[in-house]
Scaffold this active site. Structure first.
Site, PDB file in Angstrom:
ATOM      1  N   THR A   1       5.837  14.142   0.914  1.00  0.00           N
ATOM      2  CA  THR A   1       6.492  13.079   1.149  1.00  0.00           C
ATOM      3  C   THR A   1       6.744  12.113  -0.015  1.00  0.00           C
ATOM      4  O   THR A   1       7.970  11.760   0.036  1.00  0.00           O
ATOM      5  CB  THR A   1       4.932  12.156   1.672  1.00  0.00           C
TER       6      THR A   1
ATOM      7  N   ARG B   1       1.076   5.358   0.998  1.00  0.00           N
ATOM      8  CA  ARG B   1       0.066   6.561   1.706  1.00  0.00           C
ATOM      9  C   ARG B   1      -1.296   6.020   1.437  1.00  0.00           C
ATOM     10  O   ARG B   1      -1.680   5.601   0.080  1.00  0.00           O
ATOM     11  CB  ARG B   1       0.253   7.802   1.217  1.00  0.00           C
TER      12      ARG B   1
HETATM   13  N1   CP Z   1       3.809  16.625   5.324  1.00  0.00           N
HETATM   14  C1   CP Z   1       3.348  15.947   4.482  1.00  0.00           C
HETATM   15  O1   CP Z   1       2.838  14.861   4.657  1.00  0.00           O
HETATM   16  O2   CP Z   1       3.191  16.593   2.915  1.00  0.00           O
HETATM   17  P1   CP Z   1       2.334  15.779   1.878  1.00  0.00           P
HETATM   18  O3   CP Z   1       0.778  15.575   2.190  1.00  0.00           O
HETATM   19  O4   CP Z   1       2.423  17.100   0.881  1.00  0.00           O
HETATM   20  O5   CP Z   1       3.063  14.809   1.742  1.00  0.00           O
END
Ligand code: CP
Length: 302
Positions: A51, A100
């Site tokens: 992400t 996030r």
């Molecule tokens: N799909 C996804 O959110 O992967 P990451 O946690 O690596 O960002």
């Protein structure tokens, strides 16, 4: 008025389709200077590979600049600064925020505090709307449609935020059939099943899926989310409950595609990777074009 993307339900079906069109344009022509002179804040309070890096790639390909952190330990959150104060200040620095956070609801709170748009890059076990838009783009590219699809969701349906957002998005299209395959302690939460019931949509729950796998158009595998378990013994009991192996795909439909938001642990055997039905690495690539499209839509760049 500013536009945020916190839950997948913040966008309409028409907006999903607009994002799909824009993503296709960006896939054909990824380098466009639409973000020139703009600054994007990338605040990752929780680990990420895809992400964060696909957002950063998307921003770079749009000619924008990035500030932020990949590790909250390098921010003043470690000194006790509140999320409120961090967001208030960063919204003075940047034109848009991608965030996030491990806490459910943190992204909505950030959007309320921020003067600039906020994009939720995942908040706890709640929502991951940008993943869903790249999942929709991947489904559309591989199936040629978003209506009348039989979608298998497999693994951690309780804590897996990607399946929560995807269920809501797919329920905007015609006649989806959902098959939820999960151990009893990781079943799809009631609120999401109620959402389907209220829309008169079909769903079925199973603990095994080898005998019905031939019905699937999409098999959406998920990782058991170790970080959301309070009891490590409970995690150990279910961590390897589903492992998709190449031989299991022998009698599946020609159009079936295996999706996974990644990272994978053990839930897809590496012998599946060479199968033409495996789509998860291309799915992750689609994240760049889709995130270019999301930023472009929110900031009205096209
Ligand atoms: N799909 C996804 O959110 O992967 P990451 O946690 O690596 O960002």
């Amino acid at each position: 008025m500013k536009k945020d993307l916190i839950s997948i339900t913040d966008f309409s079906k028409e907006e999903y389709l607009k994002i799909m069109e824009l993503a296709k344009e960006f896939e054909e022509n990824p380098n466009q200077d639409l973000l020139k002179g703009k600054v994007v804040a990338s605040l990752f309070f929780e680990p990420s590979t895809r992400t964060r890096l696909s957002f950063e790639t998307a921003i770079s390909r749009l000619g924008g600049r990035i500030v932020g952190f990949a590790d909250p330990d390098s921010s003043s959150a470690t000194k006790g600064e509140t999320l409120h104060d961090t967001i208030k200040m960063v919204s003075n620095y940047a034109d848009i925020i991608v965030m996030r956070h491990p806490l459910e609801g943190a992204a909505r709170y950030a959007a309320e505090v921020s003067d600039v748009p906020v994009i939720n890059a995942g908040d706890g076990a709640n929502q991951h709307p940008t993943q869903t838009l790249l999942d929709l783009y991947s489904i559309l590219k591989t199936q040629g449609r978003l209506d009348n699809l039989n979608i298998f969701m497999v693994g951690d349906l309780k804590y897996g935020r990607t399946v929560h957002s995807l269920l809501q998005a797919m329920s905007e299209f015609e006649n989806p059939i959902f098959n939820f395959i999960a151990p009893s302690i990781l079943q799809m939460p009631k609120a999401y099943k109620l959402h389907l019931e209220q829309k008169g949509m079909k769903y079925f729950e199973h603990e095994l899926f080898t005998d019905i796998i031939s019905e699937a158009d999409i098999i959406y595998m998920t990782r058991v989310q170790k970080e959301r378990f309070s009891d490590p013994i409970e995690y150990e009991k279910v961590k390897d409950v589903y492992i998709l192996k190449n031989e299991m795909l022998e009698n599946t439909k020609p159009n079936v595609r295996i999706l996974h938001p990644l990272p994978r642990v053990n839930e897809i055997s590496t012998d599946v990777d060479a199968n033409d039905k495996a789509y998860y690495f291309t799915q992750a690539l689609n994240g760049i074009y889709t995130r270019q499209a999301i930023i472009s839509h929110i900031m009205n760049l096209k």
